[in-house]
Write a protein that holds these residues in place. Sequence first.
Motif, PDB file in Angstrom:
ATOM      1  N   ALA A 195      11.409   4.740   7.237  1.00 43.53           N
ATOM      2  CA  ALA A 195      11.466   4.275   5.841  1.00 43.53           C
ATOM      3  C   ALA A 195      11.646   5.439   4.864  1.00 43.53           C
ATOM      4  O   ALA A 195      12.350   5.318   3.862  1.00 43.53           O
ATOM      5  N   GLY A 196      11.018   6.585   5.159  1.00 40.51           N
ATOM      6  CA  GLY A 196      11.070   7.738   4.264  1.00 40.51           C
ATOM      7  C   GLY A 196      12.482   8.255   4.054  1.00 40.51           C
ATOM      8  O   GLY A 196      12.791   8.826   3.004  1.00 40.51           O
ATOM      9  N   LEU A 197      13.325   8.049   5.051  1.00 40.01           N
ATOM     10  CA  LEU A 197      14.712   8.510   4.939  1.00 40.01           C
ATOM     11  C   LEU A 197      15.448   7.730   3.853  1.00 40.01           C
ATOM     12  O   LEU A 197      16.438   8.185   3.299  1.00 40.01           O
ATOM     13  N   GLU A 198      14.932   6.506   3.574  1.00 40.78           N
ATOM     14  CA  GLU A 198      15.515   5.691   2.486  1.00 40.78           C
ATOM     15  C   GLU A 198      14.649   5.777   1.235  1.00 40.78           C
ATOM     16  O   GLU A 198      14.698   4.891   0.380  1.00 40.78           O
ATOM     17  N   ASP A 199      13.805   6.838   1.164  1.00 40.56           N
ATOM     18  CA  ASP A 199      12.886   7.014   0.035  1.00 40.56           C
ATOM     19  C   ASP A 199      11.996   5.800  -0.196  1.00 40.56           C
ATOM     20  O   ASP A 199      11.732   5.400  -1.338  1.00 40.56           O
ATOM     21  N   GLN A 200      11.558   5.218   0.905  1.00 41.50           N
ATOM     22  CA  GLN A 200      10.614   4.094   0.807  1.00 41.50           C
ATOM     23  C   GLN A 200       9.383   4.421   1.634  1.00 41.50           C
ATOM     24  O   GLN A 200       9.426   5.310   2.485  1.00 41.50           O
ATOM     25  N   SER A 201       8.304   3.685   1.382  1.00 44.18           N
ATOM     26  CA  SER A 201       7.153   3.764   2.277  1.00 44.18           C
ATOM     27  C   SER A 201       7.104   2.473   3.083  1.00 44.18           C
ATOM     28  O   SER A 201       7.408   1.392   2.554  1.00 44.18           O
ATOM     29  N   PRO A 202       6.682   2.549   4.345  1.00 44.91           N
ATOM     30  CA  PRO A 202       6.516   1.310   5.111  1.00 44.91           C
ATOM     31  C   PRO A 202       5.259   0.551   4.692  1.00 44.91           C
ATOM     32  O   PRO A 202       5.060  -0.589   5.110  1.00 44.91           O
ATOM     33  N   LEU A 203       4.417   1.186   3.846  1.00 44.18           N
ATOM     34  CA  LEU A 203       3.154   0.556   3.432  1.00 44.18           C
ATOM     35  C   LEU A 203       3.238   0.092   1.986  1.00 44.18           C
ATOM     36  O   LEU A 203       3.604   0.874   1.092  1.00 44.18           O
ATOM     37  N   SER A 204       2.849  -1.155   1.738  1.00 44.05           N
ATOM     38  CA  SER A 204       2.732  -1.627   0.355  1.00 44.05           C
ATOM     39  C   SER A 204       1.540  -0.926  -0.293  1.00 44.05           C
ATOM     40  O   SER A 204       0.701  -0.322   0.396  1.00 44.05           O
ATOM     41  N   GLN A 240       1.430   8.420  -1.274  1.00 47.33           N
ATOM     42  CA  GLN A 240       0.404   7.356  -1.274  1.00 47.33           C
ATOM     43  C   GLN A 240      -0.911   7.890  -0.700  1.00 47.33           C
ATOM     44  O   GLN A 240      -1.996   7.616  -1.214  1.00 47.33           O
ATOM     45  N   ALA A 241      -0.795   8.658   0.396  1.00 48.77           N
ATOM     46  CA  ALA A 241      -1.986   9.174   1.078  1.00 48.77           C
ATOM     47  C   ALA A 241      -2.710  10.206   0.210  1.00 48.77           C
ATOM     48  O   ALA A 241      -3.941  10.190   0.096  1.00 48.77           O
ATOM     49  N   LEU A 242      -1.915  11.070  -0.413  1.00 50.99           N
ATOM     50  CA  LEU A 242      -2.476  12.123  -1.272  1.00 50.99           C
ATOM     51  C   LEU A 242      -3.267  11.508  -2.422  1.00 50.99           C
ATOM     52  O   LEU A 242      -4.388  11.928  -2.731  1.00 50.99           O
ATOM     53  N   GLN A 243      -2.673  10.469  -3.022  1.00 55.61           N
ATOM     54  CA  GLN A 243      -3.335   9.813  -4.165  1.00 55.61           C
ATOM     55  C   GLN A 243      -4.659   9.167  -3.770  1.00 55.61           C
ATOM     56  O   GLN A 243      -5.508   8.896  -4.607  1.00 55.61           O
ATOM     57  N   ARG A 244      -4.820   8.907  -2.457  1.00 59.55           N
ATOM     58  CA  ARG A 244      -6.057   8.250  -1.996  1.00 59.55           C
ATOM     59  C   ARG A 244      -6.985   9.225  -1.279  1.00 59.55           C
ATOM     60  O   ARG A 244      -7.843   8.825  -0.499  1.00 59.55           O
ATOM     61  N   GLY A 245      -6.768  10.522  -1.532  1.00 61.30           N
ATOM     62  CA  GLY A 245      -7.735  11.528  -1.061  1.00 61.30           C
ATOM     63  C   GLY A 245      -7.514  12.056   0.345  1.00 61.30           C
ATOM     64  O   GLY A 245      -8.403  12.706   0.899  1.00 61.30           O
ATOM     65  N   SER A 266       1.651  -6.635  12.290  1.00 63.89           N
ATOM     66  CA  SER A 266       2.703  -6.335  11.318  1.00 63.89           C
ATOM     67  C   SER A 266       2.110  -5.401  10.256  1.00 63.89           C
ATOM     68  O   SER A 266       0.879  -5.345  10.090  1.00 63.89           O
ATOM     69  N   THR A 267       2.962  -4.662   9.535  1.00 70.30           N
ATOM     70  CA  THR A 267       2.435  -3.833   8.433  1.00 70.30           C
ATOM     71  C   THR A 267       1.859  -4.742   7.339  1.00 70.30           C
ATOM     72  O   THR A 267       0.891  -4.370   6.682  1.00 70.30           O
ATOM     73  N   ALA A 268       2.429  -5.927   7.176  1.00 65.84           N
ATOM     74  CA  ALA A 268       1.913  -6.850   6.155  1.00 65.84           C
ATOM     75  C   ALA A 268       0.449  -7.195   6.427  1.00 65.84           C
ATOM     76  O   ALA A 268      -0.342  -7.355   5.494  1.00 65.84           O
ATOM     77  N   GLN A 269       0.083  -7.268   7.687  1.00 61.58           N
ATOM     78  CA  GLN A 269      -1.307  -7.610   8.028  1.00 61.58           C
ATOM     79  C   GLN A 269      -2.300  -6.527   7.590  1.00 61.58           C
ATOM     80  O   GLN A 269      -3.492  -6.784   7.503  1.00 61.58           O
ATOM     81  N   LEU A 270      -1.785  -5.322   7.336  1.00 63.04           N
ATOM     82  CA  LEU A 270      -2.679  -4.253   6.874  1.00 63.04           C
ATOM     83  C   LEU A 270      -3.172  -4.529   5.451  1.00 63.04           C
ATOM     84  O   LEU A 270      -4.069  -3.868   4.960  1.00 63.04           O
ATOM     85  N   GLU A 271      -2.560  -5.530   4.788  1.00 65.24           N
ATOM     86  CA  GLU A 271      -3.002  -5.897   3.431  1.00 65.24           C
ATOM     87  C   GLU A 271      -4.249  -6.773   3.480  1.00 65.24           C
ATOM     88  O   GLU A 271      -4.883  -7.024   2.463  1.00 65.24           O
ATOM     89  N   LEU A 306      -1.066  -2.264  -1.561  1.00 65.74           N
ATOM     90  CA  LEU A 306      -2.319  -2.878  -1.076  1.00 65.74           C
ATOM     91  C   LEU A 306      -2.660  -2.386   0.332  1.00 65.74           C
ATOM     92  O   LEU A 306      -3.810  -2.038   0.630  1.00 65.74           O
ATOM     93  N   ALA A 307      -1.641  -2.304   1.196  1.00 68.47           N
ATOM     94  CA  ALA A 307      -1.876  -1.795   2.559  1.00 68.47           C
ATOM     95  C   ALA A 307      -2.349  -0.343   2.493  1.00 68.47           C
ATOM     96  O   ALA A 307      -3.295   0.044   3.196  1.00 68.47           O
TER      97      ALA A 307
END
Length: 298
Positions: free
Chosen positions: A215-224, A252-257, A194-199, A226-227
């Motif tokens: 998820a992006g189509l709803e302006d959301q990320s599938p990753l929390s 999210q990815a950009l902010q983490r390099g 699950s994506t939750a397990q990535l936490e 923490l994930a």
Amino acid sequence: MSHYPFLTELKPNRFVGKNIYAVFGNPIGHSKSPLIHEQFAIQTQQEIDYLRIQPPLDGFAAMLTQFFALGGQGASITIPFKLDAYQLCQQLSTRARLAGAVNTVWQKDGMLCGDNTDGAGLVADLLSQGVVIHEADVLIVGAGGASRGILEPLLHQKPKRIWIANRTAQKAHELVSIFQPLATELDVELMASSTAQLENHATPAFSLVINSSSAGLEDQSPLSTLAADHVFCTGGFAYDLVYGKTTVFMEQALQRGCRISDGLGMLVEQAAIAFSQWRQVDIKRLDTRAVVAQLRNA
Ligand code: ATR
């Protein structure tokens, strides 16, 4: 997003003496496919007409059949008809069969042939952006039709591992069971969670993270948050299959390099594979990067 004219019915006189191609979808007014194929036609001196066709939601099979009966030579298929196209085709490429969906159709010896060029398009775009897939540790987020469509070509690049994470873990496990025989043959490790397990603190960072979820189509990320902290790392690459905007996932990815990309290059590359199949031209003659640049500047 701009909207362009499209057809909801087919008139025979449009086909006379022409090499007609089309993209079928609903809605279809936003499709960039005609612009892309027109550029390939110019690059290779081919005379083609490329239409947007919007069948009613329950009318795809009838309209595609009519299109080929009138002399249509090839069709791109997009949302929501890729599964219908898969069911209609009498001959399927291996990758279309594994994808369970068809995005490219043509006729040969009176039979409808179907391919799925999405995954190969993604791989071509990643490689052209200098991303190393071979021996990489890859995370795919999402386990719907888009994820299934890219797995076969990604596996053929022989990454070290592909980890599929989905909001609903069961669907990730189902994908693993479909692709496990190929992964075993190619010696690629396949995992599902699950994506939750990535936490979980033990989650590794990945050199390539692909968002195939919608998820992006709803302006959301599938990753929390923490994930995202766990899966992205400096120097990694994050790719979102959607195009035309910087999604929350990409931010999210950009902010983490990480380096990031949207899916515009994939759109152009999957079209190039279709065009070379339809027109029997060497794909090396198509300057896909020029078309990507042109679309970005449009
Ligand atoms: P597609 O053909 O675009 O892949 P799909 O088959 O409906 O469409 O799959 C959508 C994918 O996006 C699924 O993996 C879905 O997760 P679930 O299987 O749990 O439904 C995922 N998805 C959609 N919205 C999401 C969101 N807000 N957060 C996380 N995942 C999402």
